[in-house]
Write a protein that holds these residues in place. Structure first.
Motif, PDB file in Angstrom:
ATOM      1  N   HIS A  98       0.845  -1.199   0.000  1.00  0.00           N
ATOM      2  CA  HIS A  98       0.000   0.000   0.000  1.00  0.00           C
ATOM      3  C   HIS A  98       0.876   1.243   0.000  1.00  0.00           C
ATOM      4  CE1 HIS A  98       1.183  -0.299   4.215  1.00  0.00           C
ATOM      5  NE2 HIS A  98       0.966   0.998   4.266  1.00  0.00           N
ATOM      6  N   PHE A  99       0.237   2.404  -0.156  1.00  0.00           N
ATOM      7  CA  PHE A  99       0.893   3.706  -0.018  1.00  0.00           C
ATOM      8  C   PHE A  99      -0.178   4.649   0.514  1.00  0.00           C
ATOM      9  CE2 PHE A  99       4.248   6.504  -2.388  1.00  0.00           C
ATOM     10  CZ  PHE A  99       4.518   7.175  -1.211  1.00  0.00           C
ATOM     11  N   ALA A 100      -0.066   5.034   1.772  1.00  0.00           N
ATOM     12  CA  ALA A 100      -1.074   5.861   2.440  1.00  0.00           C
ATOM     13  C   ALA A 100      -1.156   7.255   1.804  1.00  0.00           C
ATOM     14  CB  ALA A 100      -0.757   5.969   3.928  1.00  0.00           C
ATOM     15  N   TRP A 101      -2.182   8.013   2.171  1.00  0.00           N
ATOM     16  CA  TRP A 101      -2.410   9.346   1.606  1.00  0.00           C
ATOM     17  C   TRP A 101      -1.154  10.203   1.686  1.00  0.00           C
ATOM     18  CZ3 TRP A 101      -6.323  10.191  -1.397  1.00  0.00           C
ATOM     19  CH2 TRP A 101      -7.513   9.480  -1.219  1.00  0.00           C
ATOM     20  N   HIS A 102      -0.815  10.838   0.573  1.00  0.00           N
ATOM     21  CA  HIS A 102       0.374  11.685   0.481  1.00  0.00           C
ATOM     22  C   HIS A 102       0.263  12.554  -0.768  1.00  0.00           C
ATOM     23  CE1 HIS A 102       1.277   8.447  -2.310  1.00  0.00           C
ATOM     24  NE2 HIS A 102       2.175   9.228  -2.872  1.00  0.00           N
ATOM     25  N   SER A 103       1.128  13.527  -0.892  1.00  0.00           N
ATOM     26  CA  SER A 103       1.309  14.241  -2.148  1.00  0.00           C
ATOM     27  C   SER A 103       2.745  13.994  -2.587  1.00  0.00           C
ATOM     28  CB  SER A 103       1.024  15.742  -1.999  1.00  0.00           C
ATOM     29  OG  SER A 103       2.117  16.403  -1.428  1.00  0.00           O
ATOM     30  N   ASP A 104       3.036  14.260  -3.834  1.00  0.00           N
ATOM     31  CA  ASP A 104       4.378  13.995  -4.353  1.00  0.00           C
ATOM     32  C   ASP A 104       5.304  15.205  -4.269  1.00  0.00           C
ATOM     33  OD1 ASP A 104       3.766  11.377  -4.844  1.00  0.00           O
ATOM     34  OD2 ASP A 104       3.336  11.672  -6.963  1.00  0.00           O
ATOM     35  N   ILE A 105       4.860  16.242  -3.610  1.00  0.00           N
ATOM     36  CA  ILE A 105       5.726  17.397  -3.385  1.00  0.00           C
ATOM     37  C   ILE A 105       6.188  17.325  -1.940  1.00  0.00           C
ATOM     38  CG2 ILE A 105       5.880  19.909  -3.287  1.00  0.00           C
ATOM     39  CD1 ILE A 105       3.844  20.025  -5.521  1.00  0.00           C
ATOM     40  N   GLY A 106       7.492  17.163  -1.765  1.00  0.00           N
ATOM     41  CA  GLY A 106       8.033  17.018  -0.421  1.00  0.00           C
ATOM     42  C   GLY A 106       9.073  18.067  -0.127  1.00  0.00           C
ATOM     43  N   GLY A 107       9.917  17.762   0.830  1.00  0.00           N
ATOM     44  CA  GLY A 107      10.911  18.713   1.275  1.00  0.00           C
ATOM     45  C   GLY A 107      12.218  18.689   0.507  1.00  0.00           C
ATOM     46  N   GLY A 108      12.441  17.639  -0.289  1.00  0.00           N
ATOM     47  CA  GLY A 108      13.703  17.544  -1.019  1.00  0.00           C
ATOM     48  C   GLY A 108      13.757  18.500  -2.189  1.00  0.00           C
ATOM     49  N   PRO A 109      14.966  18.849  -2.648  1.00  0.00           N
ATOM     50  CA  PRO A 109      15.105  19.826  -3.728  1.00  0.00           C
ATOM     51  C   PRO A 109      14.430  19.388  -5.024  1.00  0.00           C
ATOM     52  CG  PRO A 109      17.235  18.869  -3.164  1.00  0.00           C
ATOM     53  CD  PRO A 109      16.244  18.367  -2.169  1.00  0.00           C
ATOM     54  N   VAL A 110      14.469  18.101  -5.361  1.00  0.00           N
ATOM     55  CA  VAL A 110      13.846  17.636  -6.591  1.00  0.00           C
ATOM     56  C   VAL A 110      12.332  17.544  -6.430  1.00  0.00           C
ATOM     57  CG1 VAL A 110      13.689  15.724  -8.239  1.00  0.00           C
ATOM     58  CG2 VAL A 110      15.910  16.419  -7.360  1.00  0.00           C
ATOM     59  N   SER A 111      11.867  16.998  -5.306  1.00  0.00           N
ATOM     60  CA  SER A 111      10.428  16.799  -5.143  1.00  0.00           C
ATOM     61  C   SER A 111       9.672  18.121  -5.025  1.00  0.00           C
ATOM     62  CB  SER A 111      10.126  15.898  -3.942  1.00  0.00           C
ATOM     63  OG  SER A 111      10.532  16.491  -2.744  1.00  0.00           O
ATOM     64  N   ARG A 112      10.338  19.188  -4.596  1.00  0.00           N
ATOM     65  CA  ARG A 112       9.680  20.504  -4.550  1.00  0.00           C
ATOM     66  C   ARG A 112       9.344  20.997  -5.951  1.00  0.00           C
ATOM     67  NH1 ARG A 112      13.223  22.006  -0.248  1.00  0.00           N
ATOM     68  NH2 ARG A 112      14.655  22.894  -1.744  1.00  0.00           N
ATOM     69  N   LYS A 113      10.059  20.480  -6.949  1.00  0.00           N
ATOM     70  CA  LYS A 113       9.856  20.942  -8.330  1.00  0.00           C
ATOM     71  C   LYS A 113       8.959  20.000  -9.135  1.00  0.00           C
ATOM     72  CE  LYS A 113      14.073  23.572  -8.363  1.00  0.00           C
ATOM     73  NZ  LYS A 113      15.309  23.885  -9.057  1.00  0.00           N
ATOM     74  N   ARG A 114       8.402  18.978  -8.493  1.00  0.00           N
ATOM     75  CA  ARG A 114       7.469  18.090  -9.189  1.00  0.00           C
ATOM     76  C   ARG A 114       6.198  18.861  -9.499  1.00  0.00           C
ATOM     77  NH1 ARG A 114       7.909  12.785  -5.271  1.00  0.00           N
ATOM     78  NH2 ARG A 114       9.901  12.016  -6.052  1.00  0.00           N
TER      79      ARG A 114
END
Length: 183
Positions: A98-114
């Motif tokens: 499974h993968f619980a509720w989340h968004s794909d924008i996180g705190g890392g430098p790359v994920s902030r630009k998703r």
């Protein structure tokens, strides 16, 4: 309101099976972490990154074109690149994948630009139970199309989850389109 852009026949059944066969002999990482978050209840899946797998170039070329068209027709985001390798997730019922509720924008430098998340349904819908990709673009929860070869594209800031797989195994591929961080 932005929602899910679905492309039901983006890949054929044989193309999906070809991707699964290609990754089947590759080493997997057990995904217990999301970024640096050590919440072991958030995600349970095995992951294969496909950038360095021989014979997978055609998949990324197709995904890039699908994102380009969806962005032109529906989203209109400032997209610049694909900074991360496509990721195949393997959710097994034997491990309550499974993968619980989340968004794909996180705190890392790359994920902030998703900007956009693309999910390709690799498994046939009759090969597993549970494991629905659920997306919450507003107050309502939408279930993504489970048809093998369907691509679902949505803004990366949208909450989404993969419900627990109850039987069988769900295979999906995810890739992110990147651009300047949202303001």
């Amino acid at each position: 309101m932005l929602s899910i852009h679905a492309i039901p026949d983006a890949f054929s059944k044989s193309e999906c099976e070809r991707v699964i066969a290609t990754i089947s002999n590759s080493p997997t990482d057990e995904a217990l972490l999301v970024g640096r978050n050590k919440n072991h209840n958030l995600r349970k899946a095995e992951l294969v990154w496909t950038d360095n797998l021989a014979g997978m170039e055609w998949v990324m070329e197709r995904l890039i074109e699908l994102v380009r068209l969806a962005n032109r027709d529906q989203f209109g985001f400032d997209l610049r690149e694909f900074s991360e390798s496509p990721q195949v997730a393997i959710y097994k019922s034997s491990e309550s994948g499974h993968f619980a509720w989340h968004s794909d924008i996180g705190g890392g430098p790359v994920s902030r630009k998703r900007k956009l998340t693309l999910v390709l349904q690799l498994s046939g819908s009759d090969t597993y139970d549970g494991g629905n990709l659920e997306i919450m673009p507003g107050a309502q929860i939408l279930t993504a199309n489970r048809t093998q070869g369907c691509v679902s594209i949505f803004p990366s800031f949208t909450l989404h989850q993969v419900s627990p797989v109850k039987s069988g195994t769900r295979y999906s591929m995810t890739v992110w389109a990147h651009g300047p961080a949202f303001r």
